[in-house]
Motif scaffolding. Structure first.
Motif, PDB file in Angstrom:
ATOM      1  N   ARG A 140       0.807  -1.229   0.000  1.00  0.00           N
ATOM      2  CA  ARG A 140       0.000   0.000   0.000  1.00  0.00           C
ATOM      3  C   ARG A 140       0.836   1.273   0.000  1.00  0.00           C
ATOM      4  O   ARG A 140       0.431   2.281  -0.571  1.00  0.00           O
ATOM      5  CB  ARG A 140      -0.916   0.009   1.224  1.00  0.00           C
ATOM      6  CG  ARG A 140      -2.023  -1.009   1.159  1.00  0.00           C
ATOM      7  CD  ARG A 140      -2.833  -1.030   2.446  1.00  0.00           C
ATOM      8  NE  ARG A 140      -3.955  -1.938   2.348  1.00  0.00           N
ATOM      9  CZ  ARG A 140      -4.346  -2.750   3.321  1.00  0.00           C
ATOM     10  NH1 ARG A 140      -3.706  -2.759   4.486  1.00  0.00           N
ATOM     11  NH2 ARG A 140      -5.369  -3.546   3.147  1.00  0.00           N
ATOM     12  N   ASN A 141       1.983   1.256   0.674  1.00  0.00           N
ATOM     13  CA  ASN A 141       2.711   2.506   0.910  1.00  0.00           C
ATOM     14  C   ASN A 141       4.045   2.637   0.195  1.00  0.00           C
ATOM     15  O   ASN A 141       4.676   3.683   0.285  1.00  0.00           O
ATOM     16  CB  ASN A 141       2.901   2.700   2.413  1.00  0.00           C
ATOM     17  CG  ASN A 141       1.570   2.887   3.105  1.00  0.00           C
ATOM     18  OD1 ASN A 141       0.767   3.717   2.694  1.00  0.00           O
ATOM     19  ND2 ASN A 141       1.306   2.090   4.124  1.00  0.00           N
ATOM     20  N   HIS A 142       4.494   1.611  -0.490  1.00  0.00           N
ATOM     21  CA  HIS A 142       5.721   1.678  -1.286  1.00  0.00           C
ATOM     22  C   HIS A 142       6.863   2.381  -0.557  1.00  0.00           C
ATOM     23  O   HIS A 142       7.317   3.425  -1.002  1.00  0.00           O
ATOM     24  CB  HIS A 142       5.462   2.394  -2.614  1.00  0.00           C
ATOM     25  CG  HIS A 142       4.233   1.949  -3.312  1.00  0.00           C
ATOM     26  ND1 HIS A 142       4.117   0.710  -3.884  1.00  0.00           N
ATOM     27  CD2 HIS A 142       3.046   2.564  -3.523  1.00  0.00           C
ATOM     28  CE1 HIS A 142       2.914   0.597  -4.432  1.00  0.00           C
ATOM     29  NE2 HIS A 142       2.238   1.689  -4.220  1.00  0.00           N
ATOM     30  N   PRO A 143       7.319   1.854   0.571  1.00  0.00           N
ATOM     31  CA  PRO A 143       8.393   2.540   1.300  1.00  0.00           C
ATOM     32  C   PRO A 143       9.632   2.680   0.418  1.00  0.00           C
ATOM     33  O   PRO A 143      10.063   1.697  -0.203  1.00  0.00           O
ATOM     34  CB  PRO A 143       8.662   1.631   2.498  1.00  0.00           C
ATOM     35  CG  PRO A 143       8.120   0.295   2.106  1.00  0.00           C
ATOM     36  CD  PRO A 143       6.993   0.553   1.158  1.00  0.00           C
ATOM     37  N   PRO A 144      10.181   3.882   0.306  1.00  0.00           N
ATOM     38  CA  PRO A 144      11.288   4.102  -0.618  1.00  0.00           C
ATOM     39  C   PRO A 144      12.546   3.297  -0.283  1.00  0.00           C
ATOM     40  O   PRO A 144      13.307   2.962  -1.178  1.00  0.00           O
ATOM     41  CB  PRO A 144      11.556   5.607  -0.519  1.00  0.00           C
ATOM     42  CG  PRO A 144      10.918   6.042   0.748  1.00  0.00           C
ATOM     43  CD  PRO A 144       9.787   5.088   1.010  1.00  0.00           C
ATOM     44  N   ASP A 145      12.739   2.973   0.981  1.00  0.00           N
ATOM     45  CA  ASP A 145      13.929   2.185   1.342  1.00  0.00           C
ATOM     46  C   ASP A 145      13.601   0.700   1.485  1.00  0.00           C
ATOM     47  O   ASP A 145      14.448  -0.094   1.872  1.00  0.00           O
ATOM     48  CB  ASP A 145      14.573   2.717   2.617  1.00  0.00           C
ATOM     49  CG  ASP A 145      13.681   2.595   3.849  1.00  0.00           C
ATOM     50  OD1 ASP A 145      12.526   2.138   3.724  1.00  0.00           O
ATOM     51  OD2 ASP A 145      14.142   2.953   4.937  1.00  0.00           O
ATOM     52  N   GLY A 146      12.357   0.295   1.170  1.00  0.00           N
ATOM     53  CA  GLY A 146      11.976  -1.103   1.249  1.00  0.00           C
ATOM     54  C   GLY A 146      11.791  -1.630   2.644  1.00  0.00           C
ATOM     55  O   GLY A 146      11.699  -2.828   2.865  1.00  0.00           O
ATOM     56  N   ARG A 147      11.727  -0.724   3.631  1.00  0.00           N
ATOM     57  CA  ARG A 147      11.551  -1.153   5.017  1.00  0.00           C
ATOM     58  C   ARG A 147      10.395  -0.393   5.631  1.00  0.00           C
ATOM     59  O   ARG A 147      10.107   0.729   5.256  1.00  0.00           O
ATOM     60  CB  ARG A 147      12.806  -0.852   5.835  1.00  0.00           C
ATOM     61  CG  ARG A 147      14.016  -1.632   5.376  1.00  0.00           C
ATOM     62  CD  ARG A 147      15.225  -1.292   6.201  1.00  0.00           C
ATOM     63  NE  ARG A 147      15.015  -1.799   7.556  1.00  0.00           N
ATOM     64  CZ  ARG A 147      15.700  -1.384   8.604  1.00  0.00           C
ATOM     65  NH1 ARG A 147      16.625  -0.473   8.488  1.00  0.00           N
ATOM     66  NH2 ARG A 147      15.467  -1.882   9.781  1.00  0.00           N
TER      67      ARG A 147
END
Length: 152
Positions: A140-147
């Motif tokens: 849902r939120n596509h964290p830019p650092d993948g975490r």
């Protein structure tokens, strides 16, 4: 002096969402069966991308196509397995994927026994492992650092 047993497990899982539903597998865990993202352990020498496609097929009967890498979940802590204390580190590689063929079937003789589609609104009430929540948060939120922050 007690020897510390250390275990590292690398696994790849798929977040497959279609028409407001998510595909989950029922994992036959040590405490009780619980719902989990389809996926599992990466074999020695196997690419995680290939592992997630293989595992989705084994657990659900569907052929999956990976859309993108969502992120990596790292879980480290003690685990008691069969009366033995283990320093257990799990690395979960989470992918977004879609179904491109096959038909829903169940794994026989493996670590899961069912697979099913659930409306996203029902997920909070399912008896499921926390990696389902982590995968949906990444989806849902596509964290830019993948975490994402650890769940407590």
């Amino acid at each position: 002096m007690t020897e510390i047993i250390r275990k590292l497990r690398v696994a790849a899982y798929a977040v497959i969402v279609d028409d407001g539903r998510i595909l989950l597998s029922r994992w036959l865990g040590p405490e009780r069966p619980r719902w989990i993202l389809p996926g599992g352990g990466v074999d020695h020498g196997e690419d995680p991308y290939d592992a997630v496609v293989r595992e989705v097929f084994e657990e659900t009967g569907y052929r999956a196509e990976v859309q993108r890498l969502l992120g990596i979940q790292s879980v480290h802590g003690p685990l008691n397995k069969d009366g033995v204390d283990v320093d257990y580190h799990r690395i979960r590689i989470l992918y977004e994927a879609k179904v491109v063929g096959g038909e829903l079937t169940y794994e026989v003789g493996g670590t899961t026994d069912q697979a099913a589609w659930f409306p996203l609104s029902e997920v909070p009430d399912l008896d499921h492992v926390e990696s389902v929540d982590v995968g949906l948060e990444m989806y849902r939120n596509h964290p830019p650092d993948g975490r994402i922050p650890r769940f407590t």
